[in-house]
Design a protein around this motif. Sequence first.
Motif, PDB file in Angstrom:
ATOM      1  N   GLU A  94      -4.690  -1.219  -3.081  1.00 48.14           N
ATOM      2  CA  GLU A  94      -3.450  -0.617  -3.826  1.00 48.14           C
ATOM      3  C   GLU A  94      -4.170   0.598  -4.752  1.00 48.14           C
ATOM      4  O   GLU A  94      -3.437   1.661  -4.875  1.00 48.14           O
ATOM      5  CB  GLU A  94      -2.865  -1.750  -4.712  1.00 48.14           C
ATOM      6  N   ARG A  95      -5.241   0.486  -5.298  1.00 46.30           N
ATOM      7  CA  ARG A  95      -5.781   1.744  -6.119  1.00 46.30           C
ATOM      8  C   ARG A  95      -6.233   2.672  -5.188  1.00 46.30           C
ATOM      9  O   ARG A  95      -5.800   3.822  -5.488  1.00 46.30           O
ATOM     10  CB  ARG A  95      -7.118   0.975  -6.760  1.00 46.30           C
ATOM     11  N   PHE A 125       3.913   5.358  -5.598  1.00 40.52           N
ATOM     12  CA  PHE A 125       3.946   5.112  -7.239  1.00 40.52           C
ATOM     13  C   PHE A 125       3.163   6.258  -7.804  1.00 40.52           C
ATOM     14  O   PHE A 125       3.118   6.745  -8.734  1.00 40.52           O
ATOM     15  CB  PHE A 125       3.446   3.823  -7.561  1.00 40.52           C
ATOM     16  N   GLY A 126       2.089   6.471  -7.022  1.00 41.26           N
ATOM     17  CA  GLY A 126       1.033   7.698  -7.264  1.00 41.26           C
ATOM     18  C   GLY A 126       1.753   9.028  -7.186  1.00 41.26           C
ATOM     19  O   GLY A 126       1.596   9.818  -8.321  1.00 41.26           O
ATOM     20  N   CYS A 159      -5.799   7.305 -12.560  1.00 38.42           N
ATOM     21  CA  CYS A 159      -6.206   6.308 -11.743  1.00 38.42           C
ATOM     22  C   CYS A 159      -7.175   5.403 -12.761  1.00 38.42           C
ATOM     23  O   CYS A 159      -7.605   4.326 -12.026  1.00 38.42           O
ATOM     24  CB  CYS A 159      -6.973   6.922 -10.476  1.00 38.42           C
ATOM     25  N   ALA A 210       2.424   1.634  -3.446  1.00 36.05           N
ATOM     26  CA  ALA A 210       1.502   2.228  -4.364  1.00 36.05           C
ATOM     27  C   ALA A 210       1.254   3.729  -4.152  1.00 36.05           C
ATOM     28  O   ALA A 210       1.119   4.368  -5.052  1.00 36.05           O
ATOM     29  CB  ALA A 210       0.094   1.341  -4.023  1.00 36.05           C
ATOM     30  N   LYS A 225      -5.501  -3.778 -10.284  1.00 36.84           N
ATOM     31  CA  LYS A 225      -4.893  -3.844  -9.108  1.00 36.84           C
ATOM     32  C   LYS A 225      -5.857  -4.297  -8.095  1.00 36.84           C
ATOM     33  O   LYS A 225      -7.058  -3.995  -8.100  1.00 36.84           O
ATOM     34  CB  LYS A 225      -4.174  -2.758  -8.698  1.00 36.84           C
ATOM     35  N   HIS A 236       0.862  -1.206   0.171  1.00 37.27           N
ATOM     36  CA  HIS A 236       0.131   0.104  -0.044  1.00 37.27           C
ATOM     37  C   HIS A 236       0.728   1.322  -0.058  1.00 37.27           C
ATOM     38  O   HIS A 236       0.593   2.025  -0.759  1.00 37.27           O
ATOM     39  CB  HIS A 236      -0.979   0.009   1.090  1.00 37.27           C
ATOM     40  N   GLN A 243      -4.143   0.188 -13.477  1.00 39.72           N
ATOM     41  CA  GLN A 243      -4.772   0.506 -12.231  1.00 39.72           C
ATOM     42  C   GLN A 243      -5.837  -0.406 -12.135  1.00 39.72           C
ATOM     43  O   GLN A 243      -6.215  -0.809 -10.716  1.00 39.72           O
ATOM     44  CB  GLN A 243      -4.841   1.902 -12.109  1.00 39.72           C
ATOM     45  N   ASP A 290       4.178   9.174 -10.378  1.00 37.63           N
ATOM     46  CA  ASP A 290       3.389   9.231 -11.778  1.00 37.63           C
ATOM     47  C   ASP A 290       2.936  10.682 -12.017  1.00 37.63           C
ATOM     48  O   ASP A 290       2.878  11.179 -13.129  1.00 37.63           O
ATOM     49  CB  ASP A 290       2.357   8.244 -11.833  1.00 37.63           C
ATOM     50  N   TYR A 344      -3.003   4.466  -4.419  1.00 39.74           N
ATOM     51  CA  TYR A 344      -2.433   4.856  -5.320  1.00 39.74           C
ATOM     52  C   TYR A 344      -3.010   6.234  -5.475  1.00 39.74           C
ATOM     53  O   TYR A 344      -2.527   7.347  -5.906  1.00 39.74           O
ATOM     54  CB  TYR A 344      -2.704   4.046  -6.668  1.00 39.74           C
TER      55      TYR A 344
END
Length: 235
Positions: A129-130, A10-11, A117, A7, A125, A4, A122, A14, A133
């Motif tokens: 995790e979503r 990662f968000g 998203c 994630a 997942k 988590h 995405q 990005d 993110y």
Amino acid sequence: MASHKQAFWFGVRDLLPLVSGVLPFGLIAGATGVSMGMTPEMIMGMTVLFFAGSAQLAAYSLIQDNAPFIIIVLTVLVINFRFVIYSASFAPLLGPLKKRYRLPLTFMLSDQVYGLCSMPEQQAKSNGERVFYLAGVAISMALSWFISVALGVALGASIPASWSLEFTIPLAFLAMLVTTITNRRLFLVACISALCAITFQLLPYNIGFIAAVVAGVSCGLLLPNLLQKRVGKHG
């Protein structure tokens, strides 16, 4: 839990490349507010309340044109109508969350958040995790926007007109538009909206923009039914 946290970051990662499009947008919003005689508190309060740069700039423009209050409100509502669609898309994901988590995340929805998203990778997942993110993208986007506007307020009228920062705004939206056109129907909706915007651009108080949005939404709603009827006839 480690996945988590990963994630979330990662968000953040990005979202960072999109800051180059957010920064000039925020600088213009802040500097425009200063040029209109608004106090920093008013500008930042409006920024937090709106959390929608396009609507904020449209409101500034209409205020400068002495547009009727109802036109300003209607324009802002039409511009922000897309967030209803965004919210509906993320309702299954965010609905089960507690209010103290759900409300801030839904408030921070933006074009960038929706675009990143809703990517297919995405969707594959897990919900946990979503959510993390989305939180990473949304929080970093909000901070980028608030800092950009604050910089615009601080710099004010000192931003040279030769920088032509306003030119980067349509470019940022065009970049997002291109990534979202994934089928023929969306392409037709984009074309019809663009044609209406060009045709009615001379109408006062940005009414042409409202007409383009209404035409695009109507096209998106009606096209599937028309295509189904056409297929049914030929079937």
